[in-house]
Structures are given as C-alpha cells and as structure tokens.
Write a protein that holds these residues in place. Sequence first.
Motif, PDB file in Angstrom:
ATOM      1  N   GLN A  37      -4.207  -7.690   8.561  1.00 49.14           N
ATOM      2  CA  GLN A  37      -4.363  -6.450   9.321  1.00 49.14           C
ATOM      3  C   GLN A  37      -4.694  -5.255   8.444  1.00 49.14           C
ATOM      4  OE1 GLN A  37      -4.266  -6.187  12.781  1.00 49.14           O
ATOM      5  NE2 GLN A  37      -4.403  -8.401  12.534  1.00 49.14           N
ATOM      6  N   GLY A  38      -4.466  -5.385   7.159  1.00 49.71           N
ATOM      7  CA  GLY A  38      -4.805  -4.309   6.240  1.00 49.71           C
ATOM      8  C   GLY A  38      -3.616  -3.448   5.862  1.00 49.71           C
ATOM      9  N   THR A  39      -3.710  -2.830   4.698  1.00 51.71           N
ATOM     10  CA  THR A  39      -2.698  -1.901   4.219  1.00 51.71           C
ATOM     11  C   THR A  39      -3.414  -0.692   3.609  1.00 51.71           C
ATOM     12  OG1 THR A  39      -0.698  -1.674   2.856  1.00 51.71           O
ATOM     13  CG2 THR A  39      -2.463  -3.027   1.942  1.00 51.71           C
ATOM     14  N   GLN A  40      -2.913   0.495   3.900  1.00 52.39           N
ATOM     15  CA  GLN A  40      -3.567   1.721   3.470  1.00 52.39           C
ATOM     16  C   GLN A  40      -3.201   2.053   2.028  1.00 52.39           C
ATOM     17  OE1 GLN A  40      -5.718   3.988   5.244  1.00 52.39           O
ATOM     18  NE2 GLN A  40      -5.931   4.861   3.183  1.00 52.39           N
ATOM     19  N   VAL A  41      -4.209   2.365   1.239  1.00 55.66           N
ATOM     20  CA  VAL A  41      -4.022   2.869  -0.121  1.00 55.66           C
ATOM     21  C   VAL A  41      -4.682   4.242  -0.189  1.00 55.66           C
ATOM     22  CG1 VAL A  41      -4.649   2.583  -2.541  1.00 55.66           C
ATOM     23  CG2 VAL A  41      -3.901   0.607  -1.194  1.00 55.66           C
ATOM     24  N   THR A  42      -3.904   5.236  -0.608  1.00 58.72           N
ATOM     25  CA  THR A  42      -4.410   6.590  -0.744  1.00 58.72           C
ATOM     26  C   THR A  42      -4.155   7.072  -2.162  1.00 58.72           C
ATOM     27  OG1 THR A  42      -3.946   7.048   1.585  1.00 58.72           O
ATOM     28  CG2 THR A  42      -4.318   8.941   0.142  1.00 58.72           C
ATOM     29  N   VAL A  43      -5.213   7.505  -2.821  1.00 65.92           N
ATOM     30  CA  VAL A  43      -5.108   7.969  -4.202  1.00 65.92           C
ATOM     31  C   VAL A  43      -5.443   9.459  -4.223  1.00 65.92           C
ATOM     32  CG1 VAL A  43      -5.855   7.660  -6.577  1.00 65.92           C
ATOM     33  CG2 VAL A  43      -5.800   5.699  -5.018  1.00 65.92           C
ATOM     34  N   SER A  44      -4.487  10.251  -4.684  1.00 73.94           N
ATOM     35  CA  SER A  44      -4.694  11.701  -4.736  1.00 73.94           C
ATOM     36  C   SER A  44      -5.172  12.114  -6.118  1.00 73.94           C
ATOM     37  CB  SER A  44      -3.395  12.417  -4.388  1.00 73.94           C
ATOM     38  OG  SER A  44      -2.395  12.109  -5.333  1.00 73.94           O
ATOM     39  N   SER A  45      -5.970  13.156  -6.156  1.00 73.69           N
ATOM     40  CA  SER A  45      -6.517  13.631  -7.434  1.00 73.69           C
ATOM     41  C   SER A  45      -5.602  14.650  -8.089  1.00 73.69           C
ATOM     42  CB  SER A  45      -7.891  14.262  -7.182  1.00 73.69           C
ATOM     43  OG  SER A  45      -7.782  15.312  -6.259  1.00 73.69           O
TER      44      SER A  45
ATOM     45  N   GLY B 196       0.821  -1.204   0.000  1.00 75.93           N
ATOM     46  CA  GLY B 196       0.000   0.000   0.000  1.00 75.93           C
ATOM     47  C   GLY B 196       0.854   1.253   0.000  1.00 75.93           C
ATOM     48  N   GLY B 197       0.207   2.388  -0.178  1.00 76.88           N
ATOM     49  CA  GLY B 197       0.928   3.644  -0.185  1.00 76.88           C
ATOM     50  C   GLY B 197       0.126   4.715  -0.870  1.00 76.88           C
ATOM     51  N   LEU B 198       0.841   5.739  -1.317  1.00 79.85           N
ATOM     52  CA  LEU B 198       0.218   6.888  -1.962  1.00 79.85           C
ATOM     53  C   LEU B 198       0.432   6.800  -3.471  1.00 79.85           C
ATOM     54  CD1 LEU B 198      -1.133   9.698  -1.701  1.00 79.85           C
ATOM     55  CD2 LEU B 198       1.180  10.644  -1.490  1.00 79.85           C
ATOM     56  N   ALA B 199      -0.625   7.028  -4.227  1.00 81.63           N
ATOM     57  CA  ALA B 199      -0.544   7.033  -5.676  1.00 81.63           C
ATOM     58  C   ALA B 199      -1.381   8.189  -6.214  1.00 81.63           C
ATOM     59  CB  ALA B 199      -1.049   5.713  -6.253  1.00 81.63           C
ATOM     60  N   GLN B 200      -1.039   8.643  -7.388  1.00 80.56           N
ATOM     61  CA  GLN B 200      -1.836   9.668  -8.041  1.00 80.56           C
ATOM     62  C   GLN B 200      -2.954   9.021  -8.838  1.00 80.56           C
ATOM     63  OE1 GLN B 200       0.908  12.072 -10.344  1.00 80.56           O
ATOM     64  NE2 GLN B 200       1.226  13.464  -8.611  1.00 80.56           N
ATOM     65  N   ALA B 201      -4.003   9.767  -9.056  1.00 81.93           N
ATOM     66  CA  ALA B 201      -5.087   9.268  -9.899  1.00 81.93           C
ATOM     67  C   ALA B 201      -4.530   8.878 -11.265  1.00 81.93           C
ATOM     68  CB  ALA B 201      -6.160  10.337 -10.049  1.00 81.93           C
TER      69      ALA B 201
END
Length: 122
Positions: free
Chosen positions: A114-122, A9-14
């Motif tokens: 336990q889950g992994t965070q995925v964040t998608v920025s616009s 998981g992590g941060l990705a752009q749209a």
Amino acid sequence: QVQLVESGGGLAQAGGSLRLSCAASGRTFFRYAMGWFRQAPGKEREFVASISQGGGNSRYVDSVKGRFTISRDNAKNTVYLQMNSLKPEDTAVYYCAATQTITIAQKEFDYWGQGTQVTVSS
C-alpha cells in the motif's frame, strides 16, 4: 499470492537516514524477487531498487546508487531499503513489490504493498 505491508516511512532531514521494511505474508517469499518503487507528488511511479530471490543480485536507479541499499531476510519474509544521505527529492510514497525474476520493469511486478510516505525536509 503474496501480501505486502510496508513500514518505516516518516520525516527525515536532508542528509539523514531512514530504513524501510516490507513484510510479506505466506511461505513463498523466497521464490520472489523484490523491488522498491516510489511516487512523488505529480509524478509517475518510478523504479528505485530490486533484489533477487537469494539476495545476491541487486539493481538501482542511478539517482540512489551509493545512497540506498536493498536487502532481504528470507527467514523473516522481509525486504529492506536502507536510505542514507537523503535529499528533498527523495520525498515520495515508497512501495514494495514482488515479481518472478529480478527486473526494473514496473509492469513485471505482480504484487504490491500500500505504500509508506517518506518526507525529506531541507
């Protein structure tokens, strides 16, 4: 019993991509169908994708069809979720889970990571 640990998981752009992995402990991974679920802030956990024991059968929620691909490598005791064309609404904690037979029903899954965070920025 199966223990599951997600990663990737992590941060990705749209429009970008991420690949999630879920490593399972033990020697019985091949006996389990596997699934991915996600929970966005303020929302209930929802089904994303599942795959049969041998990998020949898979199911997806409509919102990810054509963008996400679930796969598995039984030699490595690992299931993957390749996520392409990511959208901000894909932002969530992603969980992998194991069950006896391929299904989309959350209640049928016996073991959870336990889950992994995925964040998608616009």
